[in-house]
Enzyme design. Structure first.
Site, short mmCIF file in Angstrom:
data_model
loop_
_atom_site.label_atom_id
_atom_site.label_comp_id
_atom_site.label_asym_id
_atom_site.label_seq_id
_atom_site.Cartn_x
_atom_site.Cartn_y
_atom_site.Cartn_z
N GLU A 119 -6.82 -33.23 -15.61
CA GLU A 119 -7.84 -33.66 -16.57
C GLU A 119 -8.37 -35.02 -16.16
OE1 GLU A 119 -6.54 -34.79 -20.51
OE2 GLU A 119 -4.56 -35.34 -19.80
N LYS A 152 -0.77 -38.82 -26.92
CA LYS A 152 -2.04 -39.56 -27.01
C LYS A 152 -1.68 -41.02 -27.28
CE LYS A 152 -6.70 -38.45 -28.59
NZ LYS A 152 -7.27 -37.94 -27.32
N ARG A 172 -0.36 -32.93 -33.64
CA ARG A 172 -0.27 -33.63 -32.36
C ARG A 172 0.13 -35.09 -32.56
NH1 ARG A 172 -5.57 -33.29 -28.76
NH2 ARG A 172 -6.23 -34.99 -30.12
C1 LIG Z 1 -8.10 -37.00 -26.70
C2 LIG Z 1 -7.98 -36.54 -25.29
C3 LIG Z 1 -8.47 -35.29 -24.85
C4 LIG Z 1 -9.30 -34.40 -25.71
O1 LIG Z 1 -8.63 -33.97 -26.85
P1 LIG Z 1 -9.45 -33.43 -28.08
O2 LIG Z 1 -8.39 -33.04 -29.06
O3 LIG Z 1 -10.24 -32.28 -27.62
O4 LIG Z 1 -10.31 -34.54 -28.56
C5 LIG Z 1 -8.21 -34.89 -23.54
N1 LIG Z 1 -7.54 -35.69 -22.69
C6 LIG Z 1 -7.08 -36.90 -23.07
C7 LIG Z 1 -6.33 -37.72 -22.09
C8 LIG Z 1 -7.30 -37.36 -24.37
O5 LIG Z 1 -6.87 -38.56 -24.73
#
Ligand SMILES: *Cc1c(COP(=O)(O)O)cnc(C)c1O
Length: 351
Positions: A228, A194, A92
């Site tokens: 989300e 991210k 990722r």
């Molecule tokens: C990091 C993150 C998540 C969760 O990802 P994980 O890999 O489960 O830690 C979900 N949404 C956002 C916006 C994030 O930055």
């Protein structure tokens, strides 16, 4: 010799305090670092974690060319140390870097940097439910304020690590979540990256929701599509079924989300990855055996007790911590903590 002694005393003091410190505010004194210059990555080095040099004109400071990862290393009963789903996070990280037009990362090198820096601080990893939180970070460093519409030719990549305690210390109550159908967390084409700017983008609405309706988070549902929150994925549990939005480029593809879905399937639950509307969510939430939760590396699975929509509050099921949420979290923790067989090969041992 004396300054080294003082330094060690200081870091010991920090570790004694990490349980009381806010999540992610205590760091190990060293980190792994590599830079991309003249078309290639330098050999990774271990450097002091409080001393990087950055030109004030660095691309990242002006045009947010930055991305990061969050994963954890766990100490098992026998003293061995294991990183959870490192391959997924590194993949990722590579994808985020590509989508931001940062230099392409070397996934092998980054994996080695993670394992190496965690190995150096093996003794400092807290026992479960604590862990070592790992924060790989990559950003554009070229000093070029004229490059608003061009990528940075150089970049810096480091792996910073932070011992963390139980996110739930102090007994977390179920969260209050505001459903927002008009705003967005970030621009839709940035959702699966991210990247720092996305959190800055969501901050204003989140602070407003905290102040106006005492919400802990906003669940972004543009045009009624449940996506989300600011930094966690959303899952709905209705009896034996787990419902969550199918992967799309508009939201972050959480590793915890994926792990929880795999565990739910292992436990014989029905996993439905599909669109979920606010209308359906509120209808289902009114049923007694429904649960909702947020998923992410930091907090694993956190119960959602209340949904707030158009000024009205809706309890999710009983409004309390749900038994299925707890069961799924426990099953995931047992793999992470080495208390059950790692059937999916999710752990990488740190030698
Ligand atoms: C990091 C993150 C998540 C969760 O990802 P994980 O890999 O489960 O830690 C979900 N949404 C956002 C916006 C994030 O930055």
């Amino acid at each position: 010799m004396q300054s080294r002694f003082l330094y060690l005393t200081h870091t010991k003091q920090l570790f004694r305090n990490f349980k009381m410190a806010a999540f992610g505010t205590v760091f190990m004194p060293k980190m792994a670092l590599s830079t991309f210059e003249n078309g290639q990555w330098t050999d990774a080095a271990t450097v002091s974690s409080d001393s990087i040099q950055l030109h004030p004109g660095a691309h990242v400071l002006h045009y947010s060319s930055t991305c990061f990862e969050g994963l954890k290393a766990f100490k098992h009963q026998d003293g061995s140390v294991h990183v959870f789903r490192m391959d997924q996070n590194v993949k990722r990280f590579a994808q985020s870097s590509n989508l931001l037009h940062l230099p392409q990362i070397d996934q092998r090198q980054v994996s080695d940097m993670i394992l190496d820096i965690v190995a150096q601080f093996k003794d400092e990893i807290p026992e479960p439910p604590g862990s070592m939180y790992i924060r790989p970070t990559h950003f554009g460093t070229e000093a070029a304020v004229g490059k608003a519409a061009a990528p940075s030719a150089s970049s810096m990549l480091y792996v910073l690590i932070s011992p963390v305690g139980d996110y739930f210390a102090g007994g977390a109550r179920p969260l209050r979540i505001l459903l927002d159908e008009t705003g967005m967390r970030c621009a839709p084409h940035m959702g699966m990256i991210k990247s720092g700017g996305n959190y800055a983008s969501a901050l204003g609405p989140i602070l407003e929701a905290k102040e106006q309706v005492q919400a802990d988070q906003i669940l972004f549902c543009p045009n009624g599509d449940v996506q989300e929150t600011g930094a966690a994925n959303f899952i709905l549990i209705d009896g034996n079924e787990v419902i969550t939005k199918a992967l799309s480029s508009e939201f972050l593809h959480g590793v915890t989300r994926d792990s929880v879905l795999e565990i739910a399937a292992d436990l014989g639950m029905t996993v439905s990855e599909r669109d979920l509307t606010v209308t359906e969510l509120l209808e289902r939430a009114a049923k007694p055996n429904v649960e909702a939760a947020l998923s992410g590396t930091a907090a694993v699975l956190t119960s959602v007790g209340t949904l707030i929509h158009d000024g009205i509050e809706y309890k999710v099921g009983s409004g309390e911590h749900g038994p299925t949420t707890q069961k799924l979290r426990q099953a995931l923790n047992q793999v992470q903590w080495g208390q059950t067989e790692d059937t999916h090969n999710w752990l990488t041992e740190v030698k």
